[in-house]
Design a protein around this motif. Sequence first.
Motif, PDB file in Angstrom:
ATOM      1  N   ALA A  97       0.909  -1.422  -0.028  1.00 17.91           N
ATOM      2  CA  ALA A  97       0.184  -0.076   0.081  1.00 17.91           C
ATOM      3  C   ALA A  97       0.838   1.216   0.172  1.00 17.91           C
ATOM      4  N   LYS A  98       1.938   1.326   0.796  1.00 17.50           N
ATOM      5  CA  LYS A  98       2.960   2.325   0.912  1.00 17.50           C
ATOM      6  C   LYS A  98       4.337   1.918   1.237  1.00 17.50           C
ATOM      7  N   PHE A  99       5.243   1.895   0.117  1.00 17.40           N
ATOM      8  CA  PHE A  99       6.586   1.583   0.623  1.00 17.40           C
ATOM      9  C   PHE A  99       7.189   2.695   1.338  1.00 17.40           C
ATOM     10  N   ALA A 100       7.091   2.631   2.599  1.00 10.28           N
ATOM     11  CA  ALA A 100       7.922   3.649   3.608  1.00 10.28           C
ATOM     12  C   ALA A 100       8.072   2.807   4.820  1.00 10.28           C
ATOM     13  N   PRO A 101       9.277   3.212   5.714  1.00  8.76           N
ATOM     14  CA  PRO A 101       9.557   2.741   6.840  1.00  8.76           C
ATOM     15  C   PRO A 101       8.177   2.449   7.757  1.00  8.76           C
ATOM     16  N   GLU A 102       7.497   3.916   7.794  1.00  4.86           N
ATOM     17  CA  GLU A 102       6.363   4.062   8.764  1.00  4.86           C
ATOM     18  C   GLU A 102       5.396   2.939   8.597  1.00  4.86           C
ATOM     19  N   SER A 103       5.310   2.370   7.431  1.00  5.58           N
ATOM     20  CA  SER A 103       4.316   1.300   7.236  1.00  5.58           C
ATOM     21  C   SER A 103       4.482  -0.078   7.939  1.00  5.58           C
TER      22      SER A 103
ATOM     23  N   TYR B 264      12.194 -10.778  22.107  1.00  4.94           N
ATOM     24  CA  TYR B 264      13.222 -10.108  21.356  1.00  4.94           C
ATOM     25  C   TYR B 264      13.416 -10.224  19.859  1.00  4.94           C
ATOM     26  N   ARG B 265      13.263 -11.578  19.621  1.00  6.03           N
ATOM     27  CA  ARG B 265      13.273 -11.669  18.145  1.00  6.03           C
ATOM     28  C   ARG B 265      12.201 -11.041  17.458  1.00  6.03           C
ATOM     29  N   ALA B 266      10.836 -11.193  17.920  1.00  9.27           N
ATOM     30  CA  ALA B 266       9.922 -10.736  17.339  1.00  9.27           C
ATOM     31  C   ALA B 266      10.044  -9.034  17.310  1.00  9.27           C
ATOM     32  N   HIS B 267      10.592  -8.492  18.001  1.00 13.13           N
ATOM     33  CA  HIS B 267      10.786  -6.942  18.158  1.00 13.13           C
ATOM     34  C   HIS B 267      11.868  -6.523  16.987  1.00 13.13           C
ATOM     35  N   LEU B 268      12.910  -7.568  17.179  1.00 18.56           N
ATOM     36  CA  LEU B 268      13.949  -7.429  15.952  1.00 18.56           C
ATOM     37  C   LEU B 268      13.566  -7.242  14.368  1.00 18.56           C
ATOM     38  N   ILE B 269      12.337  -8.228  14.342  1.00 16.90           N
ATOM     39  CA  ILE B 269      11.740  -8.433  12.973  1.00 16.90           C
ATOM     40  C   ILE B 269      11.289  -7.027  12.528  1.00 16.90           C
ATOM     41  N   THR B 270      10.358  -6.318  13.490  1.00 15.32           N
ATOM     42  CA  THR B 270       9.972  -5.073  13.033  1.00 15.32           C
ATOM     43  C   THR B 270      11.157  -4.029  12.659  1.00 15.32           C
ATOM     44  N   VAL B 271      12.021  -4.111  13.748  1.00 12.96           N
ATOM     45  CA  VAL B 271      13.296  -3.211  13.839  1.00 12.96           C
ATOM     46  C   VAL B 271      13.936  -3.210  12.425  1.00 12.96           C
ATOM     47  N   MET B 272      14.292  -4.699  12.138  1.00  9.60           N
ATOM     48  CA  MET B 272      14.929  -4.901  10.879  1.00  9.60           C
ATOM     49  C   MET B 272      14.324  -4.800   9.592  1.00  9.60           C
ATOM     50  N   ALA B 273      12.947  -4.861   9.658  1.00  5.73           N
ATOM     51  CA  ALA B 273      12.239  -4.678   8.326  1.00  5.73           C
ATOM     52  C   ALA B 273      12.228  -2.947   8.182  1.00  5.73           C
ATOM     53  N   LYS B 274      11.939  -2.265   9.270  1.00  9.92           N
ATOM     54  CA  LYS B 274      11.798  -0.777   9.153  1.00  9.92           C
ATOM     55  C   LYS B 274      13.176  -0.335   8.421  1.00  9.92           C
ATOM     56  N   ARG B 275      14.249  -0.761   8.970  1.00 13.17           N
ATOM     57  CA  ARG B 275      15.764  -0.509   8.552  1.00 13.17           C
ATOM     58  C   ARG B 275      16.024  -1.090   6.874  1.00 13.17           C
ATOM     59  N   ALA B 276      15.306  -2.135   6.685  1.00 13.35           N
ATOM     60  CA  ALA B 276      15.763  -2.575   5.419  1.00 13.35           C
ATOM     61  C   ALA B 276      14.741  -1.647   4.573  1.00 13.35           C
ATOM     62  N   VAL B 277      13.491  -1.427   4.809  1.00  9.81           N
ATOM     63  CA  VAL B 277      12.746  -0.070   4.046  1.00  9.81           C
ATOM     64  C   VAL B 277      13.528   0.871   3.709  1.00  9.81           C
ATOM     65  N   GLU B 278      14.208   1.461   4.964  1.00  8.44           N
ATOM     66  CA  GLU B 278      14.875   2.726   4.539  1.00  8.44           C
ATOM     67  C   GLU B 278      16.105   2.405   3.625  1.00  8.44           C
ATOM     68  N   ALA B 279      16.591   1.444   3.958  1.00  5.21           N
ATOM     69  CA  ALA B 279      17.924   1.005   3.180  1.00  5.21           C
ATOM     70  C   ALA B 279      17.538   0.886   1.537  1.00  5.21           C
ATOM     71  N   ALA B 280      16.182   0.274   1.303  1.00  6.67           N
ATOM     72  CA  ALA B 280      15.863  -0.061  -0.011  1.00  6.67           C
ATOM     73  C   ALA B 280      15.652   1.454  -0.710  1.00  6.67           C
ATOM     74  N   LEU B 281      15.223   2.271   0.125  1.00  8.13           N
ATOM     75  CA  LEU B 281      14.666   3.420  -0.612  1.00  8.13           C
ATOM     76  C   LEU B 281      16.057   4.723  -0.600  1.00  8.13           C
ATOM     77  N   LYS B 282      17.042   4.096  -0.247  1.00  9.71           N
ATOM     78  CA  LYS B 282      18.152   4.962  -0.402  1.00  9.71           C
ATOM     79  C   LYS B 282      18.824   5.101  -1.931  1.00  9.71           C
TER      80      LYS B 282
END
Length: 265
Positions: free
Chosen positions: A220-226, A247-265
């Motif tokens: 729907a929206k390719f952005a970290p906030e999604s 902790y792993r569940a938390h890391l999934i969200t954090v790593m996904a957000k960082r991956a989207v940020e990196a993909a947009l660079k």
Amino acid sequence: MYAFEYHRPSSSKEALDLAAKKSEGKFLAGGQSLVQAMKLRLSSPSDLIDLGSVSELKNLKVEGNTVLVGAMVRHAEVAASPAVQKAIPALAALAGMIGDRQVRHMGTIGGSLANSDPAADYPAAVLGLGATISTHKRKIEADKFFKGLYETALEPGELITQVSFPAPKRAAYMKFKNPASRFALVGVFVADFGGNVRVAVTGAGACAFRQPDMEKALAAKFAPESVANIKVKSDGLNNDLHASPEYRAHLITVMAKRAVEAALK
Ligand SMILES: Cc1cc2nc3c(=O)[nH]c(=O)nc-3n(C[C@H](O)[C@H](O)[C@H](O)COP(=O)(O)OP(=O)(O)OC[C@H]3O[C@@H](n4cnc5c(N)ncnc54)[C@H](O)[C@@H]3O)c2cc1C
């Protein structure tokens, strides 16, 4: 280590003929997992069929929009390949994050996928990019390949020959690594194919898996906030001395957000 017979075939056919004759035999790629398992007596193959001289498994090329990686291509070759860096930079970057220099010069994509270690990096790219795994007798879609802990769709004696990765519009891989082994405590691969988004997670479960809630939100929206506020359930996630399921569940969200940020660079 138990005694075993060592074979060094020079073609896939020869390797497959040997595998058919030696039902307790195993293919040997870089030996990065198999030899350790043998030393620990977790695996005791009667025969090792070394694929190191099978040149047809060593091709690495880009054809149109597809990156083709032969089963015996080492991680270091994928990381250093200008063609892969251009076609799917996230794939080259992921290969460059695997283990250390020695592991990357010995480990292979075929060995990594056949082994399906729950913390391995390549499964995230294979699943995240919707790759196809070719064996000597069929093609297996990524979504049907990973079955569980060290378990894949491969049948006994089935030889992975090549993996084909379609190039996405943009992609990135982020991992929170174990500082000692550099295996993924959690790694997330995000790929945008222009509206169709795939999110694959490694390190968190028995084997790599997709994260449909994040895929939907990112389509729907390719952005970290999604993805930033998507809470992943910890049920069934890995629990070991390195990290709890929560902790792993938390890391999934954090790593996904960082991956989207990196993909947009
Ligand atoms: C210290 C250390 C750190 C590591 N860190 C990481 C990391 O950070 N990230 C990561 O992803 N990985 C990591 N690895 C794993 C490594 O990258 C290898 O990919 C993995 O161990 C597989 O090794 P290999 O290719 O040498 O296969 P092998 O060990 O030779 O074989 C593994 C299994 O695959 C089977 N096999 C091999 N080739 C084929 C084929 N073509 N068809 C069918 N079956 C086949 C073998 O029979 C065996 O069962 C690490 C390994 C070590 C030792």
